[in-house]
Design a protein around this motif. Sequence first.
Motif, PDB file in Angstrom:
ATOM      1  N   GLU A 140       3.107 -13.690  -4.896  1.00 45.31           N
ATOM      2  CA  GLU A 140       3.319 -13.460  -6.317  1.00 45.31           C
ATOM      3  C   GLU A 140       2.457 -14.385  -7.164  1.00 45.31           C
ATOM      4  OE1 GLU A 140       7.148 -12.527  -9.161  1.00 45.31           O
ATOM      5  OE2 GLU A 140       7.398 -13.703  -7.329  1.00 45.31           O
ATOM      6  N   ARG A 144      -2.659 -13.258  -2.669  1.00 47.24           N
ATOM      7  CA  ARG A 144      -3.052 -11.998  -2.058  1.00 47.24           C
ATOM      8  C   ARG A 144      -3.470 -11.034  -3.159  1.00 47.24           C
ATOM      9  NH1 ARG A 144      -0.863  -7.011  -0.761  1.00 47.24           N
ATOM     10  NH2 ARG A 144      -1.574  -6.140   1.217  1.00 47.24           N
ATOM     11  N   PRO A 146      -4.198  -7.563  -5.006  1.00 48.63           N
ATOM     12  CA  PRO A 146      -3.565  -6.262  -4.850  1.00 48.63           C
ATOM     13  C   PRO A 146      -4.377  -5.361  -3.940  1.00 48.63           C
ATOM     14  CG  PRO A 146      -3.579  -6.948  -7.158  1.00 48.63           C
ATOM     15  CD  PRO A 146      -4.451  -7.914  -6.411  1.00 48.63           C
ATOM     16  N   GLN A 147      -3.694  -4.696  -3.023  1.00 48.44           N
ATOM     17  CA  GLN A 147      -4.381  -3.839  -2.061  1.00 48.44           C
ATOM     18  C   GLN A 147      -4.154  -2.359  -2.355  1.00 48.44           C
ATOM     19  OE1 GLN A 147      -6.336  -5.194   0.521  1.00 48.44           O
ATOM     20  NE2 GLN A 147      -6.019  -6.970  -0.785  1.00 48.44           N
ATOM     21  N   HIS A 149      -1.436   0.746  -4.249  1.00 50.30           N
ATOM     22  CA  HIS A 149      -0.044   1.143  -4.177  1.00 50.30           C
ATOM     23  C   HIS A 149       0.225   1.919  -2.895  1.00 50.30           C
ATOM     24  CE1 HIS A 149       3.854   1.986  -5.986  1.00 50.30           C
ATOM     25  NE2 HIS A 149       3.732   3.246  -5.605  1.00 50.30           N
ATOM     26  N   THR A 150       1.278   1.572  -2.212  1.00 55.73           N
ATOM     27  CA  THR A 150       1.671   2.280  -0.998  1.00 55.73           C
ATOM     28  C   THR A 150       2.807   3.236  -1.332  1.00 55.73           C
ATOM     29  OG1 THR A 150       1.089   0.376   0.360  1.00 55.73           O
ATOM     30  CG2 THR A 150       2.522   2.020   1.353  1.00 55.73           C
ATOM     31  N   ILE A 207       5.274  -7.115   3.188  1.00 54.01           N
ATOM     32  CA  ILE A 207       4.372  -7.073   2.041  1.00 54.01           C
ATOM     33  C   ILE A 207       4.530  -5.750   1.295  1.00 54.01           C
ATOM     34  CG2 ILE A 207       1.953  -7.053   1.335  1.00 54.01           C
ATOM     35  CD1 ILE A 207       1.395  -9.010   3.621  1.00 54.01           C
ATOM     36  N   TYR A 210       7.715  -5.782  -0.686  1.00 55.07           N
ATOM     37  CA  TYR A 210       7.514  -6.612  -1.879  1.00 55.07           C
ATOM     38  C   TYR A 210       6.761  -5.854  -2.956  1.00 55.07           C
ATOM     39  CZ  TYR A 210       5.085  -9.973  -4.856  1.00 55.07           C
ATOM     40  OH  TYR A 210       4.549 -10.630  -5.925  1.00 55.07           O
ATOM     41  N   GLU A 211       5.655  -5.225  -2.571  1.00 55.37           N
ATOM     42  CA  GLU A 211       4.826  -4.513  -3.541  1.00 55.37           C
ATOM     43  C   GLU A 211       5.564  -3.332  -4.156  1.00 55.37           C
ATOM     44  OE1 GLU A 211       1.388  -3.546  -1.173  1.00 55.37           O
ATOM     45  OE2 GLU A 211       0.296  -5.305  -1.911  1.00 55.37           O
ATOM     46  N   GLU A 212       6.469  -2.737  -3.393  1.00 53.51           N
ATOM     47  CA  GLU A 212       7.209  -1.576  -3.887  1.00 53.51           C
ATOM     48  C   GLU A 212       8.489  -1.948  -4.634  1.00 53.51           C
ATOM     49  OE1 GLU A 212       6.228   1.534  -3.857  1.00 53.51           O
ATOM     50  OE2 GLU A 212       4.355   1.014  -2.836  1.00 53.51           O
TER      51      GLU A 212
END
Length: 218
Positions: A140, A144, A146-147, A149-150, A207, A210-212
């Motif tokens: 956060e 890392r 941003p890679q 949106h999954t 990960i 977390y991103e979602e």
Amino acid sequence: MIRVVIADDQQLIRAGFRALLESEPDFDVVAEAATGAEAVDQVTRHRPDVVLMDIRMPGGDGLWATERIAADAALAGTRIVIVTTFELDDYVAQAIRAGASGFLVKDTEPTELIRAVRVAAAGDALLSPGVTRRLLERLESGLRAPQGHTSLEPLTAREREVLGLVGRGMTNTEIAVRLFLSPLTAKTHVSRIMSKLGARDRVQLVIIAYEEGLIGGW
């Protein structure tokens, strides 16, 4: 036997890990390394099940070594567990993206270290809630990038629930207890989630969760 390589530039730590692991009947420490380059060489030579990899080493650090080991198709069966300080090195998130299966802190309880190596050897990753929380705090903070949106669209409602629990560092057994499932059913859910999302292991699922936004509110 679970074959292990220990990579750390401090001889005392290597000796301590070796003594601990070899006190168990199912562990065999096949080599030690004090530098990143030695780690790559020993892993290539012995093809262990698990590598305990320090981050800060001379002669190519643990991140450098992890990238090279993970990129070698001949070493696909080797799992890398990063061993770091309690505060977490800045390179930990990068090491996980490079192919590490998980990480431990150096003041981990002996029983937890033994458990983590066994879990990694079985093709899984052990992330305790406290360590996971610190990783997410680092992510956060911007370690890392941003890679992208999954999409969770392929997942069922139950699989999304399981993903959230994986993101909080729960093992399959703990998930089974929480959701009143059998351990085998919990394991099947996790395997299907990894397949649907194209995740390599549980660390990537943390990960993604977390991103979602599935594990907010630490």
